[in-house]
Enzyme design. Sequence first.
Site, PDB file in Angstrom:
ATOM      1  CB  THR A 129      37.692 -51.194 -40.337  1.00  0.00           C
ATOM      2  OG1 THR A 129      36.661 -51.131 -41.329  1.00  0.00           O
ATOM      3  CG2 THR A 129      38.928 -51.843 -40.943  1.00  0.00           C
ATOM      4  N   GLY A 130      38.972 -53.191 -38.088  1.00  0.00           N
ATOM      5  CA  GLY A 130      40.090 -53.335 -37.147  1.00  0.00           C
ATOM      6  C   GLY A 130      39.936 -54.583 -36.294  1.00  0.00           C
ATOM      7  CB  SER A 131      42.228 -56.215 -33.910  1.00  0.00           C
ATOM      8  OG  SER A 131      42.497 -55.104 -33.089  1.00  0.00           O
ATOM      9  CB  THR A 132      38.239 -53.604 -31.292  1.00  0.00           C
ATOM     10  OG1 THR A 132      39.575 -53.227 -30.942  1.00  0.00           O
ATOM     11  CG2 THR A 132      37.420 -53.729 -30.015  1.00  0.00           C
TER      12      THR A 132
ATOM     13  CG  ASP B 159      34.934 -48.471 -36.370  1.00  0.00           C
ATOM     14  OD1 ASP B 159      35.708 -49.430 -36.203  1.00  0.00           O
ATOM     15  OD2 ASP B 159      35.109 -47.602 -37.251  1.00  0.00           O
TER      16      ASP B 159
ATOM     17  CB  ALA C 171      38.735 -45.335 -31.285  1.00  0.00           C
TER      18      ALA C 171
ATOM     19  CE  LYS D  18      36.679 -45.079 -36.460  1.00  0.00           C
ATOM     20  NZ  LYS D  18      37.375 -46.369 -36.261  1.00  0.00           N
TER      21      LYS D  18
ATOM     22  CD  GLU E 218      37.301 -46.861 -39.607  1.00  0.00           C
ATOM     23  OE1 GLU E 218      37.663 -48.008 -39.332  1.00  0.00           O
ATOM     24  OE2 GLU E 218      37.969 -45.860 -39.290  1.00  0.00           O
TER      25      GLU E 218
HETATM   26  C1  5RP Z   1      40.623 -48.542 -38.718  1.00  0.00           C
HETATM   27  C2  5RP Z   1      40.328 -47.940 -37.391  1.00  0.00           C
HETATM   28  C3  5RP Z   1      40.271 -48.848 -36.218  1.00  0.00           C
HETATM   29  O1  5RP Z   1      39.050 -48.685 -35.584  1.00  0.00           O
HETATM   30  C4  5RP Z   1      41.381 -48.472 -35.280  1.00  0.00           C
HETATM   31  O2  5RP Z   1      42.612 -48.521 -35.975  1.00  0.00           O
HETATM   32  C5  5RP Z   1      41.427 -49.405 -34.064  1.00  0.00           C
HETATM   33  O3  5RP Z   1      41.852 -50.667 -34.470  1.00  0.00           O
HETATM   34  P1  5RP Z   1      42.009 -51.864 -33.449  1.00  0.00           P
HETATM   35  O4  5RP Z   1      40.626 -52.238 -33.015  1.00  0.00           O
HETATM   36  O5  5RP Z   1      42.685 -52.933 -34.262  1.00  0.00           O
HETATM   37  O6  5RP Z   1      42.862 -51.404 -32.299  1.00  0.00           O
HETATM   38  O7  5RP Z   1      40.112 -46.765 -37.260  1.00  0.00           O
HETATM   39  O8  5RP Z   1      40.763 -47.573 -39.715  1.00  0.00           O
END
Ligand code: 5RP
Length: 222
Positions: free
Chosen positions: A32-35, A85, A87, A98, A107
């Site tokens: 989950t998240g932008s990456t 995923d 981080a 996370k 996760e």
């Molecule tokens: C979501 C997470 C994401 O992996 C973490 O916040 C990184 O997010 P992003 O890829 O947007 O920087 O743990 O619960």
Amino acid sequence: MTQDELKLAVAQAAIDHIKPAILDGEIIGIGTGSTANYFIDLLAEFKNEIKGTVASSEASAERLRKHGIDVFELNTTGTIAVYVDGADEANDRLELIKGGGAALTREKIVAACSKEFICIADGSKLVDHLGAFPLPIEVIPMARSYVARELVKLGGNPVYREGVVTDNGNIIIDVYDFMISTPRKTEEVINNITGVVTNGLFACRPADVLLLGTSEGVKTLK
Ligand code: 5RP
């Protein structure tokens, strides 16, 4: 390179890493998240080859389905071959913080069920010591004040994340100013507070591979 370009580069590196698993008919665990979103969008290219996925959040599941990729219930899949995923922080032992996106519990469950956990992150996420990023903790709503008091006793500065309800119907407390010198121990101690569902330290089950986006290219830490 911008941070978004670095995220895209590590997402592409993760696709290259897991391509054999896709072609072998494995189910892929999705973070989950932008990456992770960059990874999902690149995965769409394989929507006709991929058997399916397990998602760590409703948001990721919805994005996968929009691409025409099947999302299965974890209880029906057994062990997952590979989980990808992002981080919020990572150290060189591949221990992570996370939960910035409030999806930490699901996760952690998908990571626990996966043979290989590939973490994808831009280079800014690599730190010497975990803890500059406030540690997210998922908490049963009625235990919020009690858990906060226990976290103060441990030396942290807990802050309720206003307006956020997790996919599991719980709340998030973010712990600021927390010295995390022994991540495994800290993970266990916090998880032992009654009312805590889990915390965002991934130290007992760290990543197996960290793909780190830098201006010199994607670095692989194992
Ligand atoms: C979501 C997470 C994401 O992996 C973490 O916040 C990184 O997010 P992003 O890829 O947007 O920087 O743990 O619960």
